[in-house]
Scaffold this active site. Sequence first.
Site, PDB file in Angstrom:
ATOM      1  N   ASN A  46       0.852  -1.160   0.071  1.00 30.50           N
ATOM      2  CA  ASN A  46      -0.034  -0.078   0.129  1.00 30.50           C
ATOM      3  C   ASN A  46       0.898   1.341  -0.015  1.00 30.50           C
ATOM      4  OD1 ASN A  46       0.242  -1.063   2.547  1.00 30.50           O
ATOM      5  ND2 ASN A  46      -1.582  -1.065   3.126  1.00 30.50           N
ATOM      6  N   CYS A  47       2.090   1.118   0.344  1.00 31.45           N
ATOM      7  CA  CYS A  47       3.060   2.527   0.734  1.00 31.45           C
ATOM      8  C   CYS A  47       3.535   2.687  -0.883  1.00 31.45           C
ATOM      9  CB  CYS A  47       4.273   2.057   1.533  1.00 31.45           C
ATOM     10  SG  CYS A  47       3.795   1.535   3.120  1.00 31.45           S
ATOM     11  N   PRO A 282      -7.736 -13.138  26.238  1.00 32.02           N
ATOM     12  CA  PRO A 282      -6.643 -13.890  26.154  1.00 32.02           C
ATOM     13  C   PRO A 282      -6.150 -14.394  24.839  1.00 32.02           C
ATOM     14  CG  PRO A 282      -8.055 -14.877  27.865  1.00 32.02           C
ATOM     15  CD  PRO A 282      -8.590 -13.570  27.316  1.00 32.02           C
ATOM     16  N   TYR A 438      32.036   7.970   7.286  1.00 28.00           N
ATOM     17  CA  TYR A 438      32.325   9.176   6.580  1.00 28.00           C
ATOM     18  C   TYR A 438      33.162   8.969   5.781  1.00 28.00           C
ATOM     19  CZ  TYR A 438      35.294  13.269   5.882  1.00 28.00           C
ATOM     20  OH  TYR A 438      36.006  14.334   5.036  1.00 28.00           O
ATOM     21  N   LYS A 446      32.521  15.371  11.131  1.00 29.18           N
ATOM     22  CA  LYS A 446      31.596  15.694  12.311  1.00 29.18           C
ATOM     23  C   LYS A 446      30.550  15.497  11.748  1.00 29.18           C
ATOM     24  CE  LYS A 446      34.221  18.727  15.337  1.00 29.18           C
ATOM     25  NZ  LYS A 446      34.915  20.174  14.736  1.00 29.18           N
TER      26      LYS A 446
HETATM   27  P1  FAD Z   1      -3.522  -3.124   6.236  1.00 37.43           P
HETATM   28  O1  FAD Z   1      -2.168  -3.104   5.745  1.00 37.43           O
HETATM   29  O2  FAD Z   1      -4.377  -1.808   5.764  1.00 37.43           O
HETATM   30  O3  FAD Z   1      -4.179  -4.245   6.096  1.00 37.43           O
HETATM   31  C1  FAD Z   1      -5.520  -4.445   6.500  1.00 37.43           C
HETATM   32  C2  FAD Z   1      -6.340  -5.409   5.581  1.00 37.43           C
HETATM   33  O4  FAD Z   1      -7.240  -6.142   6.383  1.00 37.43           O
HETATM   34  C3  FAD Z   1      -7.004  -4.813   4.306  1.00 37.43           C
HETATM   35  O5  FAD Z   1      -6.374  -5.378   3.323  1.00 37.43           O
HETATM   36  C4  FAD Z   1      -8.392  -4.952   4.496  1.00 37.43           C
HETATM   37  O6  FAD Z   1      -9.173  -5.419   3.477  1.00 37.43           O
HETATM   38  C5  FAD Z   1      -8.294  -6.258   5.272  1.00 37.43           C
HETATM   39  N1  FAD Z   1      -9.678  -6.541   6.436  1.00 37.43           N
HETATM   40  C6  FAD Z   1     -10.177  -5.489   6.888  1.00 37.43           C
HETATM   41  N2  FAD Z   1     -11.203  -5.915   7.732  1.00 37.43           N
HETATM   42  C7  FAD Z   1     -11.254  -7.294   7.455  1.00 37.43           C
HETATM   43  C8  FAD Z   1     -12.385  -8.211   7.938  1.00 37.43           C
HETATM   44  N3  FAD Z   1     -13.166  -7.912   8.552  1.00 37.43           N
HETATM   45  N4  FAD Z   1     -12.116  -9.566   7.287  1.00 37.43           N
HETATM   46  C9  FAD Z   1     -11.092  -9.684   6.253  1.00 37.43           C
HETATM   47  N5  FAD Z   1     -10.344  -8.661   5.867  1.00 37.43           N
HETATM   48  C10 FAD Z   1     -10.402  -7.658   6.344  1.00 37.43           C
HETATM   49  N6  FAD Z   1       3.304   3.550   5.969  1.00 37.43           N
HETATM   50  C11 FAD Z   1       4.733   3.733   6.164  1.00 37.43           C
HETATM   51  O7  FAD Z   1       5.212   3.362   7.088  1.00 37.43           O
HETATM   52  N7  FAD Z   1       5.204   4.443   5.011  1.00 37.43           N
HETATM   53  C12 FAD Z   1       4.728   4.706   4.113  1.00 37.43           C
HETATM   54  O8  FAD Z   1       5.291   5.141   3.086  1.00 37.43           O
HETATM   55  C13 FAD Z   1       3.245   4.503   3.969  1.00 37.43           C
HETATM   56  N8  FAD Z   1       2.694   5.002   2.815  1.00 37.43           N
HETATM   57  C14 FAD Z   1       1.326   4.660   2.720  1.00 37.43           C
HETATM   58  C15 FAD Z   1       0.569   5.137   1.409  1.00 37.43           C
HETATM   59  C16 FAD Z   1      -0.549   4.869   1.407  1.00 37.43           C
HETATM   60  C17 FAD Z   1      -1.441   5.196   0.037  1.00 37.43           C
HETATM   61  C18 FAD Z   1      -1.402   4.155   2.174  1.00 37.43           C
HETATM   62  C19 FAD Z   1      -2.805   3.842   2.272  1.00 37.43           C
HETATM   63  C20 FAD Z   1      -0.729   3.507   3.568  1.00 37.43           C
HETATM   64  C21 FAD Z   1       0.655   3.997   3.679  1.00 37.43           C
HETATM   65  N9  FAD Z   1       1.361   3.564   4.849  1.00 37.43           N
HETATM   66  C22 FAD Z   1       2.752   3.787   5.031  1.00 37.43           C
HETATM   67  C23 FAD Z   1       0.798   2.925   5.710  1.00 37.43           C
HETATM   68  C24 FAD Z   1       0.903   1.625   6.063  1.00 37.43           C
HETATM   69  O9  FAD Z   1       0.529   1.078   4.671  1.00 37.43           O
HETATM   70  C25 FAD Z   1      -0.019   0.978   7.116  1.00 37.43           C
HETATM   71  O10 FAD Z   1       0.383   1.488   8.253  1.00 37.43           O
HETATM   72  C26 FAD Z   1      -0.037  -0.539   7.066  1.00 37.43           C
HETATM   73  O11 FAD Z   1      -0.422  -1.153   5.965  1.00 37.43           O
HETATM   74  C27 FAD Z   1      -0.901  -1.225   8.109  1.00 37.43           C
HETATM   75  O12 FAD Z   1      -0.847  -2.611   8.326  1.00 37.43           O
HETATM   76  P2  FAD Z   1      -2.238  -3.477   8.892  1.00 37.43           P
HETATM   77  O13 FAD Z   1      -1.889  -4.726   8.663  1.00 37.43           O
HETATM   78  O14 FAD Z   1      -2.483  -2.636  10.106  1.00 37.43           O
HETATM   79  O15 FAD Z   1      -3.314  -2.924   7.892  1.00 37.43           O
END
Ligand code: FAD
Length: 569
Positions: A46-47, A282, A438, A446
């Site tokens: 997603n990033c 838990p 460096y 530095k």
């Molecule tokens: P996600 O990666 O969002 O995954 C969650 C998944 O759970 C989703 O695919 C969703 O469909 C699924 N889901 C939700 N509910 C259910 C359900 N009930 N049943 C089944 N599936 C479900 N972070 C950085 O550190 N650096 C970056 O450069 C950066 N750039 C980003 C750019 C964009 C455009 C976006 C959107 C995010 C960016 N992030 C970045 C943030 C990073 O992508 C997220 O912090 C990270 O993906 C979070 O991981 P996660 O597993 O919590 O959630």
Amino acid sequence: MAMKKKRILIVGGVAGGASCAARARRLSETAEILMFERGEYVSFANCGLPYYVGDVIRKEEDLLVATPELFRERFNIEVRLQSEVIAIDRNRQTVSVKALRSGSVYEEAYDALVLSPGASAIRPDLPGIDLPGIFSLRTIPDGRRIREWIDRSQAKRALIVGGGYIGMEMTENLIRRGLAVTVVEMQSQLMPLLDPEMALPIHEALAAQGVHLRLNESVTGFAAEAGGSLRVQLASGAEESADLVLLCIGVRPETHLARAAGLEIGERGGIRVDARMRTSNPHIWAVGDAVEVKDAVTDQYAVVPLAGPANRQGRIAADVIMGREAAFRGVLGTSVVGILGSVVAFTGPSEKTLRRLGLWKNDGGHFEKVYLHPGHHAGYYPGANPISLKLIFRRNDGRIVSAQAFGKEGVERRIDVISMAIQKGGTVFDLEEAELCYAPQFGSAKDPVNMAGMVAANVVRGDAQIVHWEDLERSPALLLDVRELSEFQRGNVAGSTHIPLGELRRRLTELPRDRDIWAYCFVGQRSYYAYRALQQYGYRIKSISGGYKTFLQSSPPADPRLKSNPKEG
Ligand code: FAD
């Protein structure tokens, strides 16, 4: 250690979920691991989405870090796509899963359940919000739709709502696609996690590239215009026209499953977990954007939607489920954003956050800050660019609290080093002594990190007394500019007395002994030298941290002396 066979179910198959699944398999060959993902893809980047919209990443499949086939073949993990977990029965330890293609609902039992459902993009309930051409960016299909919209509608003007890091990355990428970009931000600065003076260079960098900034402004509604574009109404009464609107106003933890199952939700709106990523039940763990965790500095709960913490938390949850000792050490929110050739990075809480939490001066000067602007590598090697660096530390013992930096190159490397130092409980003396890479093309003997440590250590040891531009408002001090004449003539702070450092010792009689003197130069180095000399001659001298360059970055307070006074050089 012999492993008991476990059935692990994981909700969400991207950053936190996929990391957890793969780690769990590495720790146990016997566990049964099932991952449910509501969307069409697992483990996608997603990033990388902003760069896919910007056509830097050309092929959609390049965003797929792993596929269900890879999970099955390499890790013996079963992935069920388009499968939404719709309920948790915590007493029976089962989940209900809806197969989105068929609509059928079935149950699966678990020994351990891991929630990694991420966060959802905030979509305010504004008039016209559902008009075509208004997008959020969270998934691959979102990215695809935005790309198609740009191509199909021949979009020329984009309006980005929200100046946080996704708003900034999208600004860069839409400019790359040839669109004119307007950014509307409700606060008075872009990148609201930064302190305002550290955000100002971003405003300037964007304005220099033709980005139209509307700060202190918010969107109140949308209307369709003839020809398929959008009229965007703003709170000030102004209007903007755009062919594409991107909502980048933040995310909200996905908590409805957890709430419905009666799991504890914290005051920041995320699923409450302990350091082992265990929820209030838990048998249920939660990780990633959906949870709130402790801030490593302030010890307050925070929701920090970043990929690094999500990945690490996924691993920790797997470790704990498999009986290992593992604990999350808290977040610093360490981040980096590239914006049209500039880079901004930060780690730990900003000054304004510390002030908002009432922590800044809770015992009469508990925290202090220094500003410096060293080159990213040796000045004699061609192409050195300055890094503007702000370091916050504890005044009594020099413990590092946070840092923010802006520049063109080498910015994130310095913030990473400082971030690691903070995580290890390091002090400014550690930065002073840090042994770092460096060679002239990469750094300085530095390094900027050493320099930050030295400047701050001078303050903690009492070798330098510093003040800040915002303090001038309340001070009757004499302002002393110790730069060269040509620099002074190019611009100075109104009312300054000018004596270049080289002439200071022979012009001492021009300085008052019965009045505070605050010295400044361009970045704070020569004013420190002036401080060292003048205090030994018995003057009431202080040095203004970060010098004239920081003055230009700071929003001018009310004091007329703080009006910049540029003159012809
Ligand atoms: P996600 O990666 O969002 O995954 C969650 C998944 O759970 C989703 O695919 C969703 O469909 C699924 N889901 C939700 N509910 C259910 C359900 N009930 N049943 C089944 N599936 C479900 N972070 C950085 O550190 N650096 C970056 O450069 C950066 N750039 C980003 C750019 C964009 C455009 C976006 C959107 C995010 C960016 N992030 C970045 C943030 C990073 O992508 C997220 O912090 C990270 O993906 C979070 O991981 P996660 O597993 O919590 O959630």
